[in-house]
Design a protein around this motif. Structure first.
Motif, PDB file in Angstrom:
ATOM      1  N   GLN A 116       8.658  38.348  38.891  1.00  0.00           N
ATOM      2  CA  GLN A 116       8.037  39.249  38.220  1.00  0.00           C
ATOM      3  C   GLN A 116       8.711  40.384  37.979  1.00  0.00           C
ATOM      4  O   GLN A 116       9.972  40.557  38.646  1.00  0.00           O
ATOM      5  CB  GLN A 116       6.714  39.718  39.020  1.00  0.00           C
ATOM      6  CG  GLN A 116       5.651  38.483  38.936  1.00  0.00           C
ATOM      7  CD  GLN A 116       5.748  37.615  40.319  1.00  0.00           C
ATOM      8  OE1 GLN A 116       6.829  37.804  41.187  1.00  0.00           O
ATOM      9  NE2 GLN A 116       5.005  36.811  40.592  1.00  0.00           N
ATOM     10  N   GLN A 117       8.168  41.668  37.555  1.00  0.00           N
ATOM     11  CA  GLN A 117       8.920  42.755  37.303  1.00  0.00           C
ATOM     12  C   GLN A 117       8.947  43.268  38.520  1.00  0.00           C
ATOM     13  O   GLN A 117       8.236  43.827  39.335  1.00  0.00           O
ATOM     14  CB  GLN A 117       7.993  43.876  36.306  1.00  0.00           C
ATOM     15  CG  GLN A 117       8.534  45.270  36.263  1.00  0.00           C
ATOM     16  CD  GLN A 117       9.868  45.213  35.520  1.00  0.00           C
ATOM     17  OE1 GLN A 117       9.990  44.729  34.539  1.00  0.00           O
ATOM     18  NE2 GLN A 117      10.821  46.114  36.328  1.00  0.00           N
ATOM     19  N   GLY A 149      10.246  45.076  46.180  1.00  0.00           N
ATOM     20  CA  GLY A 149       8.828  44.227  45.844  1.00  0.00           C
ATOM     21  C   GLY A 149       8.644  44.006  44.147  1.00  0.00           C
ATOM     22  O   GLY A 149       9.391  44.433  43.637  1.00  0.00           O
ATOM     23  N   ASN A 150       7.373  43.774  43.984  1.00  0.00           N
ATOM     24  CA  ASN A 150       6.941  43.922  42.578  1.00  0.00           C
ATOM     25  C   ASN A 150       6.098  44.633  42.112  1.00  0.00           C
ATOM     26  O   ASN A 150       5.337  45.146  43.133  1.00  0.00           O
ATOM     27  CB  ASN A 150       6.581  42.471  42.256  1.00  0.00           C
ATOM     28  CG  ASN A 150       7.923  41.148  42.212  1.00  0.00           C
ATOM     29  OD1 ASN A 150       7.862  40.585  43.297  1.00  0.00           O
ATOM     30  ND2 ASN A 150       9.055  41.481  41.537  1.00  0.00           N
ATOM     31  N   VAL A 151       6.056  45.227  40.757  1.00  0.00           N
ATOM     32  CA  VAL A 151       4.989  45.714  40.461  1.00  0.00           C
ATOM     33  C   VAL A 151       3.667  45.287  41.055  1.00  0.00           C
ATOM     34  O   VAL A 151       3.243  44.264  40.916  1.00  0.00           O
ATOM     35  CB  VAL A 151       5.038  46.088  39.038  1.00  0.00           C
ATOM     36  CG1 VAL A 151       3.734  46.934  38.496  1.00  0.00           C
ATOM     37  CG2 VAL A 151       6.223  46.692  38.529  1.00  0.00           C
TER      38      VAL A 151
END
Length: 158
Positions: free
Chosen positions: A62-63, A141-143
């Motif tokens: 993921q982003q 991490g991720n958004v």
């Protein structure tokens, strides 16, 4: 003298600068060992494992989102039992910090030391010294992904 690549003929200075910088970027292993006048680089930590020797998880597709937090922990103060679902690392700027895993592993940190924190494992930290702890932590991490989860029943702050 070696011949410059054709694309460098018009803007020699800019090209030489980008070549130098490109060399630093292309060789990240050596980037902290490169000598540049007026610049000092010190590697504080490089690891694919957390402080207790466990392998870090693979990144998710993921982003990505980077979060940087600065903690000030008063002498005797204790963080609640928690875990991090994301990779994170920190540098202790001042004070003394003790981190304990739920499994009983203990890490003592002093000013200037770095750590790669546990991922997915319950732990807590506390100021084990006589002066406030000043700690900077980087989370990868991720958004919309939490960077910390409290253990069930743990009391924490938002």
């Amino acid at each position: 003298m070696s011949q410059l690549p054709p694309r460098c003929s018009r803007h020699v200075r800019a090209c030489l600068l980008f070549s130098l910088l490109g060399g630093l970027v292309a060789a990240p292993v050596a980037a902290d060992q490169t000598t540049i006048p007026g610049v000092e680089v010190q590697r504080l930590m490089r690891s694919s494992q957390s402080w207790n020797g466990h392998q870090l998880p693979a990144y998710r597709p993921q982003q990505p989102e980077i979060t940087i937090l600065r903690f000030r922990i008063e002498p005797g103060a204790r963080l609640p039992l928690h875990l991090h679902p994301v990779i994170n690392a920190g540098v202790l700027l001042s004070g003394e910090l003790t981190v304990e895993s739920k499994a009983g592993e203990i890490l003592h940190l002093k000013a200037g030391e770095a750590l790669v924190e546990l991922v997915g494992e319950l732990h807590f930290g506390y100021n084990s010294g006589t002066e406030p702890v000043d700690l900077i932590v980087f989370y990868a991490g991720n958004v919309e992904q939490p960077i910390m989860e409290l253990a069930e029943g743990a009391v924490g702050h938002d």
